[in-house]
Structures are given as structure tokens and as C-alpha cells.
Design a protein around this motif. Structure first.
Motif, PDB file in Angstrom:
ATOM      1  N   ASP A  90       2.475  -1.887   7.080  1.00  0.00           N
ATOM      2  CA  ASP A  90       2.694  -0.937   8.164  1.00  0.00           C
ATOM      3  C   ASP A  90       2.072  -1.482   9.461  1.00  0.00           C
ATOM      4  OD1 ASP A  90       2.090   1.304   9.851  1.00  0.00           O
ATOM      5  OD2 ASP A  90       2.190   2.615   8.106  1.00  0.00           O
ATOM      6  N   GLY A 100       3.360   2.615  -4.548  1.00  0.00           N
ATOM      7  CA  GLY A 100       2.316   2.172  -3.651  1.00  0.00           C
ATOM      8  C   GLY A 100       1.022   2.005  -4.430  1.00  0.00           C
ATOM      9  N   LEU A 154       0.832  -1.201   0.000  1.00  0.00           N
ATOM     10  CA  LEU A 154       0.000   0.000   0.000  1.00  0.00           C
ATOM     11  C   LEU A 154       0.870   1.257   0.000  1.00  0.00           C
ATOM     12  CD1 LEU A 154      -2.562  -1.109   2.731  1.00  0.00           C
ATOM     13  CD2 LEU A 154      -3.113  -0.661   0.322  1.00  0.00           C
ATOM     14  N   GLN A 155       0.256   2.377  -0.320  1.00  0.00           N
ATOM     15  CA  GLN A 155       0.949   3.667  -0.326  1.00  0.00           C
ATOM     16  C   GLN A 155       1.507   4.002   1.056  1.00  0.00           C
ATOM     17  OE1 GLN A 155      -2.157   3.235  -1.528  1.00  0.00           O
ATOM     18  NE2 GLN A 155      -2.268   4.078  -3.582  1.00  0.00           N
ATOM     19  N   GLY A 156       2.771   4.396   1.072  1.00  0.00           N
ATOM     20  CA  GLY A 156       3.371   4.896   2.304  1.00  0.00           C
ATOM     21  C   GLY A 156       3.681   3.841   3.353  1.00  0.00           C
TER      22      GLY A 156
END
Ligand code: GTP
Ligand code: GTP
Ligand code: MG
Ligand code: MG
Lengths: 317, 306
Positions: free
Chosen positions: B222, B193, B109-111
Motif C-alpha cells: 500500500d 492478508g 499485509l492485510q488490506g
């Protein structure tokens, strides 16, 4: 025999005991929608307290009544008690002959820089000129990321169309003191008659004391008009700890009696969570502050206002 | 430590068994309630938690069970088994082979921390004297190539990328080919991402994977993620052949339970955890010792064999 008539006997008062099974189900439902567990518990408990002793009407059921009351409190949590009207406040600052300053903070990778760029685009669309202050002097590529956005935004809102340069970058590279750069940037904006300063900061974990201290310093020293906490809709129970500790750090490490804490929330990555919208509840419940913007994608137009009814509908579905 | 808090709560719950004079339905239920609450507070997926509760309930039949000691042991063992299932998919992680090119693709995923973790992993192998390098196939995120460039320059990791090429497939295959020819052993490919709701991003990921035929695809997650993890992780797995998981940002306060559902959804083991923003904040992760430590009990292996 009596059970035949159950739902029709209308004079029964609600008790914790009769509500418990319904509440337990709803609590699990909320947790499944990504509301922090502790907050889901508190919400359900407060519904129980509110309804305790209430006498149900003939056609009301326990389940329906409990649901309706919970829905009501969810809408209430999401409905802002205070309106943040950025455009109006920007105009106000302009009349005072100073730039309006917004600071973005939050943990790593949540979308601070990207949503700062989206908000910049929105300000430009409203004919306000912007200076972006590159105060993330730590993460590799952070300055170039903003430079790229400034280049793109400048192309979208060129000087020719506005009669003045609309978007500027203030940067001093890496390794320097962020609070100092923000101060220089604000002074530069004031001197150059730029309307708004957007201060990007480095991502930091809420437990990292030196970094939280540095953020508090940046805010104390520069007194921005608006401190926005950027949080992603993907976050689970951590939402609570992040907000509590960012607020606390801003309060504890500020030298003043009247510290500037978080004024509002930017809720990002709302496009990645389907109907698991619970983080919106967790964040507003903890801070009592409004969700000022919702990030719904990776392009400049993917910035929305929160629709409390739609969020609650998704939550209760 | 990762999930330490959770481990403590579970241990406390299990101890309630030893304290109880008789073990009955009520004792079991109250213990399960405690354990499930702890899991939910740590962001473990609610469906996984419900499964755990049901699976433990299913093996405990009070009518058929004999003495108290046996009951305790059976319950404990059932709980352990379920907890182990959360962390251990039962497959061996991909083992890179020295002396040949190992192509590792990062997705997530993003970030979530892909780019940072790519550099950490390249550095990890560099320090063990592997020829390792990085390819930046993220053409989307502003400043992505600069991020890789600055990270790699600082750590003296050879890298490949482009400011002008917009097709990640072209960059990935050109970079991988080049480094292969030059005899690199650890070729790490960073990608943009993405999320399941945007189909074109998933197609792009598949196209990159098809072009470079990675030996291992690492899913980066994350530690702060909540209930959305499972469906995202499953969607990634359905699109490309994920072989390992890395959980990042465990230096924070996050317990990382949400990220665990990436293990269940991808049926892939955690191989490293990220514990900071600096290049050496990467720790190898081994499932079994972790579980031992998590539950703070020496005799888990014994319990599991039963
Ligand atoms: N899908 C989606 N992605 C987003 C959104 N907002 C940001 N992103 C992505 O999230 C990633 C991280 O964004 P950044 O803006 O760099 O995050 P940051 O908080 O500034 O990160 P650090 O400065 O490293 O702490 C990028 O890939 C963005 O494109 C959003 O609303 N939706
Ligand atoms: N505290 C901490 N921060 C981390 C860790 N891993 C990554 N980060 C930070 O998380 C932020 C995002 O990391 P990136 O590596 O840019 O994430 P990404 O997945 O490549 O992001 P996109 O390419 O935009 O999808 C950065 O601020 C990193 O420094 C970690 O283990 N601990
Ligand atoms: Mg940033
Ligand atoms: Mg990246």
C-alpha cells in the motif's frame, strides 16, 4: 583543561544551539518510529522553545533534560482531553428512546468493517443490541463480509441467551445511496427498539471529492452520535493528510453552520508494527481527538484501549 | 504522478549546486539535508535515507577534487545513483510466457489491495487475449470469496474457490491443477492478508507456495505505508521467494516512498502500480523511464555511466 569539569558546571542556561544536536537525534528517532516528519519537527521545536533559557541543575545534562521534556509532551498529546464513554452514552440514548448511532469512516482497507464487527462484539458483551448498517454499497463482497460477521456474532450471542435477537443487519445490496440506507437503518432500529446502530461506509481516498462529499452528506443527513475515523498504525506521513482532509471535507461539504467532524479515532493493525508506534502520535497531534479503540488483531477480542504510557515508552526506547 | 512531489524537491535541491559559486562542504551538506528531508517526508525508510547520505558523502572528497564543474557533476551523479538504487533493484522482472501456465501468487499485509489487484491483473491479461483466471485461497477474511466472485463475474474472469473448504492449501492446489488442465495461461492465486508477527500465518503462506510452486510471487504494498514497511517486506522475502512488487492506492495523495523500501527489502522490481478501485486502474511500471521522469532530467543515463 576546563572541559574536564564540563558536566559539573551547573549554571549554564540552555540555548537552541546547545540543544540542537540532541534534538536532531531525537527527531530522527521519532521519524524512525513512524511519527510524521513534519510533526516530529514541530515537537522538537516546541521542546526547544520550552527549554530555551532554562538553567540546568548540577546533575542534569542537556540530553536528559531534552528527553524528559519531549517524553512529557508525548504523554500529553496521547492523553485524551475529552473522554468518550460509549457505553454510558448508549444507555443515555436508550433512556431517550432512540438508538445510539456510530459511523465509521476512513481510507481503503484500513479495517473499518472488521473493527466495526469487533466493536459490535464488545457492545453485545455489554448487553446492548446492535444493528449493522451496510452502507458500503461499492466494494465487492462488502455486504457479504458484514453478513458473515453478523452470522458469527449471532452465534456467539444467541437469542436464547438474551431473550431477544442481539445483532441485526440492514442491507440493500450494492449501488444504492449510502446516506439513504443509513437513514432507513436508523429508523428501522428505532422502530425495533435496537440499542445501537453501527454504520459501515466504503473506503475512500481523502482527495476523491465526489466520495468525500457523499460521506459528508451521510453524516449531515443522519447526525450520528459518534463519527469515528479508522486509521491503520502502518500509515506514515499520510496520516496527517488523511485526517486533515476528512475533517475538512466534513466541515466544508456540510450544509450546517455547526458541522459534525471527527469525534475519535480507531487505530488498527497495532499488532503489525512492533515498536513503530508513531502513527498514534501523528493522528492525535493533528486532530486533538482521542484514540477510542486500538485494533490488535483479526479476531473479535482484539480490541483494546490505548495505553499512553506504554506507547510513549515504545516511542522513546 | 508517483513521487512527483519528491522528484520536484530533489531537483530543487540539486539546482542549489548550480547556483552556488563555490562548491564546498557546506553547500553539499545543505543540499543533502534538503534531499533527506524530502525523502523522509515521503516515508522512505530512515535507514535507507541515512545510507544514501553516507554513500554520497563517501564518494565526495573535497581535497582531491579539481574544478567546480567536475564537483557538481560528481555530486549529482552520486545522488542519482543512490536514488536509482531505491527504485531499481537491478533484476529483471519475471516475464510470463504465453501458451503455458504461469502461476502467480499474491501475498501481502492485510488490506493492502491483493484481491482487488489480482482481479486487475487477470483482467489486464484477459484483454490481451490470454486465458486468465483467479483462485481464491483466502479462507480467513469474511466475505473474501464473495469479493472474488463478484469481481470476476463482472469482468468475466473464470474463478475457483469454496465456501466450505477451510484449508487454503487444498483450495490453491485444487484450483491451480484444474485450471492447468484446462489450458489456462495466467493462473492468479489470491491469499489472505498476513503479517510477520503471526508465525502461523507465515507458515500457511509457505505451505501454499510449496503446494502450487508459483512461477512468480507478487508482494502487494500500500502506498500509504510508513516506516514499518521494511521489516515486514524483509520478513515476507525471508519466508517465500518474492519476485515482484505492486504498489497500490497511488491514486491518493500518498507519495509512495514508504512502499519503496519493499523494493530494497525484497530486491524485487515494481511491475505495476494501482491507481484506483476500478478494474482498469492498473498501470505497468518501468523503472528507468520512471526515474527519468521523476527527476525530470534527460541526461541521467549519461550521468550514471560515469
Ligand atoms: N493484523 C490486523 N489486521 C486487521 C486489523 N483490523 C483489520 N485487519 C485486517 O485488515 C483487512 C482489511 O479489513 P477491513 O475491515 O475489510 O477494512 P476496511 O477498511 O473495511 O476496507 P474497505 O471497506 O475495503 O475500505 C482484513 O484482512 C482485516 O482482517 C488489526 O487490528 N490487526
Ligand atoms: N483508491 C484505491 N483503492 C484501492 C486500490 N487497490 C485496492 N484498493 C481498495 O483497498 C481496499 C482493500 O483492498 P483488498 O483488495 O480487499 O485488499 P486485500 O489485500 O485483498 O485485503 P485482505 O484480503 O483483507 O488482506 C478495498 O477498498 C479496495 O477497493 C487502489 O489502487 N486505489
Ligand atoms: Mg469495509
Ligand atoms: Mg483479500
Amino acid at each position: 583543561m576546563f572541559s574536564l569539569f564540563k558536566g559539573l558546571v551547573g549554571s549554564k542556561a540552555l540555548s537552541e544551539e546547545t540543544m540542537r544536536p540532541v534534538l536532531d537525534k531525537l527527531r530522527d528517532h521519532l521519524i524512525g518510529k513512524n511519527v510524521a516528519a513534519d510533526i516530529a519537527n514541530k515537537l522538537c521545536d516546541s521542546v526547544a522553545t520550552k527549554l530555551e533559557g532554562k538553567v540546568l541543575g548540577t546533575f542534569e545534562t542537556v540530553a536528559k533534560t531534552v528527553r524528559a521534556t519531549l517524553t512529557e509532551s508525548l504523554v500529553q498529546i496521547l492523553s485524551p482531553k475529552r473522554r468518550v464513554d460509549i457505553l454510558r452514552d448508549c444507555m443515555h440514548a436508550k433512556q431517550e428512546g432512540r438508538p445510539y448511532v456510530m459511523t465509521f469512516c476512513g481510507v481503503n482497507g484500513v479495517g473499518k468493517s472488521t473493527n466495526l464487527a469487533k466493536i459490535c462484539f464488545w457492545l453485545l458483551e455489554n448487553d446492548l443490541s446492535v444493528l449493522i448498517a451496510a452502507c458500503d454499497t461499492f466494494r465487492a463482497g462488502a455486504v457479504e463480509q458484514l453478513r458473515t460477521h453478523v452470522r458469527r456474532l449471532d452465534a456467539l450471542h444467541p437469542m436464547q441467551a438474551h431473550g431477544r435477537r442481539m445483532v441485526h443487519l440492514y442491507e440493500k445490496g450494492y449501488g444504492k445511496d449510502a446516506a439513504g440506507i443509513a437513514m432507513e437503518a436508523i429508523r428501522y432500529a428505532a422502530d425495533s427498539k435496537i440499542d445501537v446502530v453501527l454504520v459501515d461506509t466504503a473506503g475512500r481516498m481523502q482527495d476523491n471529492e465526489p466520495l468525500m462529499r457523499a460521506l459528508a452528506k451521510l453524516i449531515t443527513v443522519n447526525q450520528p452520535d459518534l463519527v469515528l475515523f479508522v486509521g491503520e498504525a502502518l500509515v506514515g506521513n499520510e496520516a496527517v493528510d488523511q485526517l486533515v482532509k476528512f475533517n475538512q471535507a466534513l466541515a466544508d461539504h456540510s450544509a450546517t453552520n455547526d458541522p459534525h467532524v471527527i469525534d475519535g479515532i480507531v487505530l488498527t493493525k497495532f499488532d503489525t508494527i512492533d515498536d513503530k508506534v508513531g502513527a498514534a502520535i501523528s493522528m492525535t497531534y493533528i486532530t486533538g481527538q482521542p484514540i477510542v479503540f486500538v485494533g490488535t488483531g483479526q479476531t473479535y477480542t482484539d480490541l483494546k484501549a490505548l495505553n499512553p504510557d506504554a506507547v510513549v515508552r515504545a516511542l522513546m526506547k | 504522478m508517483v513521487l512527483a512531489d519528491l522528484g520536484r524537491k530533489i531537483t530543487t535541491a540539486l539546482q542549489s549546486l548550480s547556483r552556488a559559486t563555490i562548491i564546498n562542504e557546506e553547500v553539499l551538506n545543505s543540499m543533502l539535508k534538503q534531499i533527506c528531508a524530502a525523502l523522509l517526508e515521503a516515508d522512505v525508510n530512515i535507514r535507507l535515507v541515512k545510507n544514501l547520505r553516507e554513500n554520497v558523502r563517501a564518494v565526495i572528497d573535497f581535497d582531491e577534487m579539481a574544478g567546480g564543474l567536475n564537483k557538481r557533476r560528481m555530486i549529482q551523479s552520486a545522488v542519482f545513483k543512490e536514488l536509482v538504487k531505491l527504485v531499481d533493484p537491478g533484476v529483471k522482472p519475471y516475464q510470463p510466457v504465453k501458451g503455458k501456465p504461469n502461476i502467480i501468487m499474491f501475498v501481502g499485509l492485510q488490506g493492502s489491495g491483493k484481491t482487488t489487484t489480482c482481479t486487475k491483473l487477470a483482467y489486464h491479461y484477459l484483454r490481451k487475449n490470454w486465458k486468465s483466471c483467479l483462485v481464491c485461497a483466502d479462507t480467513f477474511r469474511a466475505g473474501a470469496y464473495d469479493q472474488v466472485k463478484q469481481n470476476c463475474t463482472k469482468a468475466r474472469i473464470p474463478f475457483y474457490g469454496s465456501y466450505t473448504e477451510v484449508d487454503p492449501v487444498v483450495i490453491a492446489s485444487t484450483g491451480v491443477e484444474m485450471f492447468k488442465k484446462e489450458g489456462f495461461e495466467m493462473i492468479i492465486v489470491d491469499t489472505s492478508g498476513r503479517h510477520k508477527q503471526e508465525e502461523s500465518l507465515f507458515e500457511e503462506m509457505l505451505a501454499v507456495a510449496n503446494a502450487i510452486k508459483p512461477d512468480n510471487i507478487i508482494f502487494v504494498m500500500d502506498a500509504t505505508i510508513g516506516q514499518a514497511c521494511e521489516s515486514q517486506a524483509r520478513a515476507f522475502k525471508d519466508k517465500v521467494d518474492i519476485g515482484s512488487v505492486i504498489i497500490t492506492k497511488l491514486d491518493g495523495h500518498a507519495k509512495g516512498g514508504g512502499a519503496l523500501s519493499a523494493v530494497a527489502a525484497t530486491q524485487s522490481p515494481i511491475i505495476f502500480i494501482g491507481t484506483g478501485e476500478h478494474i482498469d486502474d492498473l498501470e505497468p511500471f518501468k523503472t528507468k523511464p520512471f526515474i527519468n521522469k521523476l527527476l525530470g532530467m534527460g541526461d541521467i543515463e549519461g550521468l550514471l555511466d560515469k
